[in-house]
Each structure stands twice: as C-alpha cells, then as structure tokens.
Motif scaffolding. Structure first.
Motif, short mmCIF file in Angstrom:
data_model
loop_
_atom_site.label_atom_id
_atom_site.label_comp_id
_atom_site.label_asym_id
_atom_site.label_seq_id
_atom_site.Cartn_x
_atom_site.Cartn_y
_atom_site.Cartn_z
N UNK A 123 0.83 -1.20 0.00
CA UNK A 123 0.00 0.00 0.00
C UNK A 123 0.86 1.26 0.00
N UNK A 124 1.92 1.28 0.82
CA UNK A 124 2.79 2.45 0.86
C UNK A 124 3.56 2.59 -0.45
N UNK A 125 3.93 1.48 -1.08
CA UNK A 125 4.59 1.56 -2.38
C UNK A 125 3.68 2.22 -3.40
N UNK A 126 2.40 1.83 -3.37
CA UNK A 126 1.44 2.42 -4.30
C UNK A 126 1.17 3.88 -3.97
N UNK A 127 1.06 4.18 -2.66
CA UNK A 127 0.74 5.55 -2.25
C UNK A 127 1.90 6.52 -2.45
N UNK A 128 3.12 5.98 -2.59
CA UNK A 128 4.26 6.86 -2.84
C UNK A 128 4.18 7.50 -4.22
N UNK A 129 3.55 6.80 -5.18
CA UNK A 129 3.58 7.27 -6.57
C UNK A 129 2.84 8.60 -6.79
N UNK A 130 1.60 8.78 -6.30
CA UNK A 130 0.92 10.06 -6.59
C UNK A 130 1.68 11.31 -6.14
N UNK A 131 2.26 11.34 -4.93
CA UNK A 131 3.03 12.55 -4.59
C UNK A 131 4.22 12.78 -5.52
N UNK A 132 4.88 11.69 -5.96
CA UNK A 132 6.00 11.86 -6.88
C UNK A 132 5.51 12.38 -8.22
N UNK A 133 4.41 11.81 -8.71
CA UNK A 133 3.84 12.31 -9.97
C UNK A 133 3.43 13.77 -9.83
N UNK A 134 2.89 14.12 -8.67
CA UNK A 134 2.50 15.51 -8.43
C UNK A 134 3.71 16.43 -8.53
N UNK A 135 4.82 16.05 -7.85
CA UNK A 135 6.03 16.86 -7.89
C UNK A 135 6.57 16.96 -9.30
N UNK A 136 6.53 15.84 -10.04
CA UNK A 136 7.04 15.85 -11.41
C UNK A 136 6.24 16.81 -12.28
N UNK A 137 4.92 16.71 -12.23
CA UNK A 137 4.09 17.56 -13.10
C UNK A 137 4.11 19.02 -12.64
N UNK A 138 4.41 19.25 -11.36
CA UNK A 138 4.52 20.63 -10.89
C UNK A 138 5.74 21.31 -11.51
N UNK A 139 6.75 20.52 -11.91
CA UNK A 139 7.94 21.11 -12.54
C UNK A 139 7.69 21.51 -13.99
N UNK A 140 6.57 21.06 -14.57
CA UNK A 140 6.30 21.33 -15.99
C UNK A 140 5.63 22.70 -16.12
N UNK A 141 6.44 23.74 -16.15
CA UNK A 141 5.91 25.10 -16.16
C UNK A 141 5.36 25.51 -17.53
N UNK A 142 5.76 24.82 -18.59
CA UNK A 142 5.29 25.14 -19.94
C UNK A 142 4.39 24.02 -20.43
N UNK A 143 3.39 24.40 -21.22
CA UNK A 143 2.46 23.43 -21.80
C UNK A 143 2.48 23.55 -23.31
N UNK A 144 2.15 22.46 -23.96
CA UNK A 144 2.03 22.48 -25.42
C UNK A 144 0.81 23.29 -25.82
N UNK A 145 1.02 24.33 -26.62
CA UNK A 145 -0.10 25.16 -27.08
C UNK A 145 -1.01 24.32 -27.98
N UNK A 146 -2.33 24.61 -27.98
CA UNK A 146 -3.27 23.83 -28.80
C UNK A 146 -3.19 24.20 -30.28
N UNK A 147 -1.98 24.13 -30.82
CA UNK A 147 -1.72 24.52 -32.20
C UNK A 147 -1.16 23.31 -32.94
N UNK A 148 -1.71 23.02 -34.09
CA UNK A 148 -1.29 21.85 -34.87
C UNK A 148 0.10 22.12 -35.46
#
Length: 577
Positions: A123-148
């Motif tokens: 359970x703790x192994x599984x619960x560790x993943x969401x906070x790490x994913x949260x930290x990872x995505x928080x570092x993504x300050x730029x997003x792909x513009x909706x332009x083809x």
C-alpha cells in the motif's frame, strides 16, 4: 564544437553517478515499502525487532557500523541493497514467544491486523507514486499550445482540411487550452464523430470528423485502445535529403542530412516556415543557409562540429519534379524532408533482401504517396500480414518491389527488445518541438495528473503481467534484476530530475503490485495464507506453511537467477568489455 574520443559507438560507461542514482532509487522505494509494514506494526503495538534497508548484516566501515538501536528496534543499512525487511516478534512460526510478550507478537494478532500489517508495504509503495507524480508535473511550467504542428497525410485531420498552424479552440464543445487537452478529448470520443472548432488566420471554422484507432506498433495495447485524428504538436524539422545526384540541390553543393537554417536570409525553424519562404521566392534563384555535421580527425581524437555554409540554388519549373518529390506551385528544388529517407538498413529483413540501402527514399506503398514515417506505419498497420507494393527511389531511379511486413526486433536505449512490423530500416527523427505557453492552472494540473498517471501506470503494469502470462511478452525480455535497474536509473537520470521522478513513481507502483502476487514469502503469499485461515477458521499447519515457504524461496531464488542471467546477457559488455 566538441571533442569526442574514438571509442565504440553507443557503449555506455559505468560511472559513480549511475551508482548514486541507483542507490537513491532503491533506497527511496525500499524505505517507503518497509515503512508501511513498520507503521502498521507500531499502530497495533506489535514489537518490531529490526528495520533494515537491504539484506544481510549491517554495513561496517572499520569500527563504524551503519546501524543504531532506538527503543526496542534496531535500524540498519545492510550489504545487499536490492530489498529490505521488517522483523517482528513472533513472525517466524517456529519461534517460541515468551508468554509475557504474546500480546505484542505478530502471530498472536487478529487476522485482520496481520493482514493490514502485511498489506501496509504494498500500500505504501502504491501511495508513494501520486506525490512523486504531483512533484514531477509541478515542474512542468510550460504546456504544449493547442496549435497543430503536423498533419499526417491520409488521416481524418488531413481529409477534413486541417493544416499546420491551425489552433484548436474546442473539441466536442469543450474548450481546449493545451494540446494535451485536445488529445484527451479526442481519445475520450472513442472514434465517434466529434465537433472541432479551429482558428486559422483569425477566422474560426467548425469541422466534424471521427478519430481512427491509434497505431500500437507493439500490439500489446497496455493502455487499451487509443484514438487519433492524425494531428501532432511537434513540427516537421528542416533536415533534408536529396532527390537525385543531378538535382538542383545536388548541383548547388547540398548533401543529404544538411539542415536548412535560412531561406534568402530569413531564418526558418521548421519545414512549414521554409515552405512559405520557398513559395514567396517562386522560381527565383535562392540563397540557402545550411548546417552540416562534420567530423575532423585530429590526432587521437575526432572533433565533431557543425559547419554553417551558404549555397546558391537555381530551381527548376515545378512540372519537372519527379514522382513524389517536394515542390511548390512554381518550382522544384531537388530536396525534401528527410523523414522517409533510409538512415540505416537492419540486416536480415525485407529492406536488405530487396536491395534497399542507406540514402534511399521510400516513395509510396500500395499506390499511396508517402510524406511521413507515420503515414507509412499506418499503411503497415492496415496490412500487417498482406503483401505491400512499395516504390523506392535510389540515386534518382525509382524501382518497385513487394514485401510482407516482418516482425523487426531492435533494442531501445534501455536495452529492451522492441518488436514491430516493418520493412527493416531506421529513419531519422526529423521533428522539432511545437509552440508552448505558460501552463494554465499549474497546481490543479499537477494534482489531476498525479492520479491520472497513477491510474495509467497501474493499468500498464497489470496489462504487462497479463501479456507475460499470455505469452505475448517473453519473460526473458520483461524480467530484469539489479543490473538492469542500475542501468535504467543512470540512463533516465541523464534526461533530468523530472524524468527520474517519473521513473521512480513507475517503479514504486511496479514494486507494490509485484509484492501482491500470491507467491509464498511475498506479501501476497502471506495475505493468501491469512485468507485461507479466515475461510477455514483455523490456520494452516506449521508443516504446510514451512513447505510453502520453501517452495516460495525456491521460486524466488530461481527468479533472481533468471533475472540476473538476463542482466548479464543485456549488459555484459558494459562491465567486461
């Protein structure tokens, strides 16, 4: 300009940096897992004797021992770092427990308490993943513009008239602020017709089209069926190939794999920008600025450099363009994007068997003129076992042959075997990143993606287990041991902290799910014993549990030997040359 020693291309180095990332990875994963067992044991007042990161005795460095005792528990770091354990009073069924301490013995706890203590690790192994994913995505300050950035010829988007540079405002009535939201909305449509609102040159247009199944070249569908309109955020790059040795580009001094940097002094970042400048020039003479990779021998080393050169090119009338060659409305230049040029032929497959060589250009398949490798893969996906008629241009000459797509085996950068159907050649990645914008609602995005990625990774791992049991993935390719983890940790860390965090979250979920397998000595095996005890209303006999433990130990030992053998097969040359 950079200097590179002459050495075997592609051979990775074993470094202390790799070792550091490996220790960080397994240290965090093991600590989280064992903390789950430990905290639930403490919650139920079970006596914990040892909390160990690693197996074996505690590490000694001279007189210094990496261990300490606090209260009734010894905490230590042990020599063999690919696991860990929490040893509790009464956990060993053969151990006699002092009657005064039975109340704190693991074996004397109620079944539901023992189950929670065992389940705490996964359970703790599984619960560790969401906070790490949260930290990872928080570092993504730029997003792909909706332009083809790119439209795949023959796709629903191409048939509907979508062009590179179009901005996607809405999909199915839902506003799309980023290209990720565009892709999610298309995937959610599951192939049903959907309304797209696009903007081109300040004018809004409404289109109705249906996505087609996305190509999964592996055939494993670990995330289920995905859907695709044929639009990409990445843009086509400006690396070029030559149509023939006597083309206008060749006569001007251009070479295959030159990169176009400017047209008549105007910088170009992608091929669409280059196309617009070439259209403006009509059939007038051109001054092209090119970047060319060169290797300069210099004693014991080779200097790898990029040379910037200018060439003058006199185009020919557009009607003189050969079959499938790039041209504008007014002119033919003798160059085209490198996308479908053969960079390398893989020995033993249809390309080599039919005389295809590096520098050839794939022109058409079953009569369909090809402009991108994605379009070629679409044709292969529609005819995976049928004979395909193909046209190839070699040194300006076009020839035809038929082939049945073969299953191509190749290694990726992590030494994992990839199997896809194809002709048997490697193209060049001719893509540049698309437009980006500041990420809207960054905090909310990170929170949402923490759970989205968690769900995707759980599904991917579960389906991976299923594919192994189905025989669609060979265990010799899927199973790896500590050497593979060492290699992967170092390789991924080279891409940056964000990539390392995402990999750590993936591995943590995999660790949690693996430990839930009902194999004796794993957490899932212990949970199975407790379930049997509850159903039978009495525990299994000591003899039955010991036999099961020996069987589990034999299975785990065999698995470790198998995994270690796979590691040696993959990485022998890294360590022993």
């Amino acid at each position: 300009m950079r200097m590179a020693r002459r050495r075997h291309a592609g051979r990775p180095r074993v470094t202390m940096t790799n070792l550091l990332w490996f220790l960080i990875l397994i240290g965090v994963l093991i600590f989280a897992h064992e903390s789950g067992h430990f905290l639930f044991a403490k919650l139920f007042r079970v006596k914990v004797l040892t909390f160990s990161l690693g197996f074996g005795g505690a590490i000694r460095l001279g007189r210094f021992r990496l261990a300490f005792t606090r209260g009734e528990t010894e905490y230590r770091i042990s020599w063999f770092p690919i696991g860990g354990f929490v040893r509790m009073l009464g956990e060993d069924p053969t151990q006699e427990v002092d009657p005064a301490e039975r109340q704190r013995s693991f074996s004397h706890q109620a079944a539901w308490k023992r189950a929670l203590i065992i389940f705490g690790g996964p359970m703790f192994s599984l619960l560790l993943a969401p906070p790490i994913y949260f930290a990872y995505h928080l570092t993504l300050s730029r997003a792909a513009a909706p332009v083809v950035g790119l439209v795949i010829d023959g796709s629903p988007a191409a048939q509907a008239g979508i062009l590179p540079g179009d901005a996607v405002l809405r999909v199915g009535g839902t506003p799309t602020r980023t290209f990720e939201e565009v892709e999610d909305a298309i995937n959610d449509s599951e192939g049903r017709p959907v309304e797209l609102e696009i903007e081109r040159g300040g004018e809004k247009r409404a289109l109705r089209l249906a996505a087609q199944p996305a190509i999964d070249e592996t055939g494993l569908e670990l995330l289920g069926r995905q859907w695709d309109l044929g639009i990409r955020h990445e843009r086509r790059g400006t690396i070029l190939g030559l149509v023939s040795p006597d083309s206008p580009a060749a006569r001007a001094g251009m070479k295959g794999w030159d990169e176009l940097a400017a047209v008549n002094g105007v910088p170009v970042l992608d091929f669409e920008e280059a196309r617009r400048e070439l259209e403006k020039a009509k059939d007038s003479p051109l001054r092209l600025s090119l970047r060319r990779r060169v290797e300069i021998p210099c004693g014991a080393v080779t200097l790898n450099a990029t040379a910037v050169i200018d060439v003058d090119l006199q185009p020919l009338p557009a009607e003189q363009a050969p079959l499938g060659a790039f041209r504008t409305a007014h002119a033919y230049f003798g160059f085209e994007p490198i996308d479908l040029f053969v960079r390398e032929v893989i020995p033993g497959y249809p390309a080599e068997q039919n005389g295809v060589v590096a520098g050839d250009r794939i022109l058409s398949a079953n009569g369909e003129i090809l402009t991108s490798i994605e379009q070629f893969r679409n044709v292969l996906a529609r005819h995976p076992r049928d004979s395909i008629r193909i046209q190839v241009r070699h040194q300006g000459e076009v020839r035809e042959f038929s082939f049945v797509p073969a299953i191509i085996e190749d290694k990726d950068e992590l030494r994992q075997t990839q199997r896809i159907r194809g002709l048997g050649f490697k193209p060049d990645a001719n893509r540049v990143s698309g437009l980006t914008i500041p990420r809207p609602d960054r905090l909310a995005y990170a929170g949402r993606m923490a759970f989205v990625e968690f769900g995707r990774t759980v599904r991917m791992n579960v389906m991976g287990f299923v594919r192994i049991f189905q025989g669609r993935v060979a265990a010799s390719e899927a199973v790896g041991g500590p050497i593979m983890i060492f290699h992967v940790a170092g390789k991924v860390a080279e891409k940056g902290l964000g990539a390392f965090l995402a990999m750590m979250a993936f591995m943590s979920i995999l660790l949690g799910l693996l430990n839930l397998l009902p194999v004796p000595l794993l957490d899932g095996g212990h949970l199975a014993f407790i379930l049997i005890e509850v159903l039978r209303r009495r525990p299994l006999s000591l003899q039955a549990r010991l036999i099961a433990s020996y069987v589990g130990l034999a299975l785990l030992a065999a698995l470790m030997i198998f995994a270690f053998g796979n590691d040696l097969r993959r990485y022998w040359s890294d360590f022993f040359g």
